[in-house]
Design an enzyme around this catalytic site. Structure first.
Site, mmCIF file in Angstrom:
data_model
loop_
_atom_site.group_PDB
_atom_site.id
_atom_site.type_symbol
_atom_site.label_atom_id
_atom_site.label_comp_id
_atom_site.label_asym_id
_atom_site.label_seq_id
_atom_site.Cartn_x
_atom_site.Cartn_y
_atom_site.Cartn_z
ATOM 1 N N SER A 124 37.439 36.515 41.757
ATOM 2 C CA SER A 124 36.493 37.568 42.364
ATOM 3 C C SER A 124 35.391 37.735 41.309
ATOM 4 O O SER A 124 35.537 37.480 40.009
ATOM 5 C CB SER A 124 37.454 38.475 42.422
ATOM 6 O OG SER A 124 36.600 39.948 42.523
ATOM 7 N N TYR A 148 44.210 44.941 39.178
ATOM 8 C CA TYR A 148 43.916 43.996 40.015
ATOM 9 C C TYR A 148 42.968 42.961 39.241
ATOM 10 O O TYR A 148 42.977 41.656 38.983
ATOM 11 C CB TYR A 148 43.093 44.621 41.019
ATOM 12 C CG TYR A 148 42.374 43.415 42.071
ATOM 13 C CD1 TYR A 148 43.285 42.402 42.725
ATOM 14 C CD2 TYR A 148 41.172 43.263 42.058
ATOM 15 C CE1 TYR A 148 42.891 41.398 43.373
ATOM 16 C CE2 TYR A 148 40.520 42.233 42.744
ATOM 17 C CZ TYR A 148 41.278 41.336 43.510
ATOM 18 O OH TYR A 148 40.521 40.516 44.286
ATOM 19 N N LYS A 152 43.400 38.867 38.148
ATOM 20 C CA LYS A 152 42.543 37.747 38.558
ATOM 21 C C LYS A 152 42.146 37.011 37.095
ATOM 22 O O LYS A 152 42.009 35.727 36.954
ATOM 23 C CB LYS A 152 41.303 38.078 39.274
ATOM 24 C CG LYS A 152 41.708 38.722 40.651
ATOM 25 C CD LYS A 152 42.180 37.472 41.444
ATOM 26 C CE LYS A 152 42.641 37.650 42.717
ATOM 27 N NZ LYS A 152 42.904 36.725 43.521
#
Ligand code: NAD
Ligand code: UFG
Length: 338
Positions: A124, A148, A152
């Site tokens: 991302s 989050y 990643k």
């Protein structure tokens, strides 16, 4: 080519599955239905005339995963399964690290045992944190601002170490910017559970009457109209980015990192105007305070993917909003079922 697709019933996974089948490939889907519904399978079948093989289960379950690899002939893997809500990740960091990091490690270990050495992974633009400048290139520094994003980044770092130790593997990290839109049929699309976190599904739920108004999170950013700017990319372009990576680099050993974005930025107010035009509906909005952790602007330099994969986004902002509106107005409550 037989492609194992984890998280295959989710938003990006389902669109990628359709593109894979249309390109003559054979996706084998895994999903635990945490954030998706079985109805997606019927929709895929309606679109492409064939129902892909589906195994319901959790990628963290070694016994389950081993049984799928033992039963199916798999050439390569595309890994979408994971949790993706920034706010929720702040409340539930353990769940995010377990699902996103541990889930990926269990998958890698199972692949290694099965002798499969090629994987494409969803990353991302969040790994760039608050980038010092735009457009953002793959060699820019990485930084995480929430669990989050950190999950990643951890996955990227674990796999970078793993690839160094196992140079025969092909590992591709695709850094998505802001995926929006739907398949042009309006049969599959984004179906967030509860209150949407992201701009596009929120706007489309206002347009269809499920929400009263959009809160615009800040109109005092240093951008031309004061609202946040992002690189929205049509989900079918994103899906095709995976096919380009499959064709070009999944058989080349190495660590491959690409931005998948359009290279254009759109502000919140521009998106509201575009959606209003496409749907013929007024999008009521109120300006609210900035959302904690948001950045002013974020868009990609997608040159590397163009040069090395021969891939570029082809859908316009109008396509993104028209296709979203078709999906939302045909399916005002999302997919049927639980
Ligand atoms: P999604 O929630 O629609 O799809 C993910 C799918 O994975 C869901 O169907 C869910 O049920 C499944 N899943 C989750 N945990 C699982 C597990 N442990 N085992 C088996 N299945 C599991 O999300 P999406 O938008 O399609 O995102 C796919 C990937 O792309 C995610 O890794 C996400 O972090 C990443 N990503 C998404 C965005 C975005 O804005 N949509 C942006 C950047 C990156
Ligand atoms: N916004 C609003 N109102 C809303 C929702 C969003 O004004 O109700 C604004 C945000 O402030 C931002 C823009 O719309 O300026 C886009 O916000 P999104 O939540 O749609 O997207 P983000 O760029 O904040 O984050 C998304 C994903 C992240 C991912 C990132 C980069 O949620 O997980 O894109 O891929 F990391």
């Amino acid at each position: 080519m037989n492609v194992l697709v984890t998280g295959g019933l989710g938003y990006i996974g389902s669109h990628t599955c359709v593109q894979l089948i249309e390109a003559g490939m054979n996706p084998i889907l895994i999903d635990n239905l945490h954030n998706s519904k079985l109805a997606v399978l019927e929709r895929i079948e309606k679109l492409v005339g064939t129902c892909p093989i589906f195994h319901q289960g959790d990628i963290r379950n070694k016994v389950f995963l081993f049984s799928v690899f033992a039963r199916e002939k798999i050439d390569t893997v595309i890994h979408f399964a994971g949790l993706k809500a920034v706010g929720e990740s702040v409340e539930k960091p353990l769940e995010y690290y377990d699902n996103n990091v541990n889930g990926t490690l269990v998958l890698m270990d199972t692949m290694r045992n099965a002798g499969i050495t090629s994987i494409i992974i969803s990353s991302s633009a969040t790994v760039y944190g608050d980038s010092a400048s735009v457009p953002i290139r793959e060699d820019f520094p990485t930084f995480a601002t929430n669990p989050y994003g950190r999950s990643k980044l951890m996955v990227e770092e674990c796999l970078t170490d793993f690839q160094k130790a196992n140079p025969g593997w092909s590992i591709t990290l695709l850094r998505y910017f802001n995926p929006v839109g739907s398949h042009k049929s309006g049969e599959i699309g984004e179906d967030p559970q509860g209150v949407p976190n992201n701009l596009m599904p929120y706007i489309s739920q206002v347009a269809v009457g499920r929400r009263k108004y959009l809160s615009v999170f800040g109109d005092d950013y240093p951008t031309p109209d004061g609202s946040g700017i992002r690189d929205y990319i049509h989900v079918v372009d994103l899906a095709n980015g995976h096919l380009a990576a499959l064709r070009k680099v999944s058989t080349m050993s190495g660590l491959h990192i690409y931005n998948l974005g359009t290279g254009d930025g759109t502000s919140v107010f521009e998106m509201v105007a575009a959606f209003s035009k496409a749907s013929g509906k007024e999008i009521a909005y109120k300006v609210a305070l900035r959302r904690l952790g948001d950045i002013a602007e974020c868009w990609a330099d997608p040159t590397k993917a163009y040069v090395e994969l021969g891939w570029e986004a082809t859908h316009s902002l109008d396509d993104m909003v028209m296709d979203t509106w078709r999906w939302q107005s045909n399916n005002p409550s999302g997919y049927p079922g639980n």
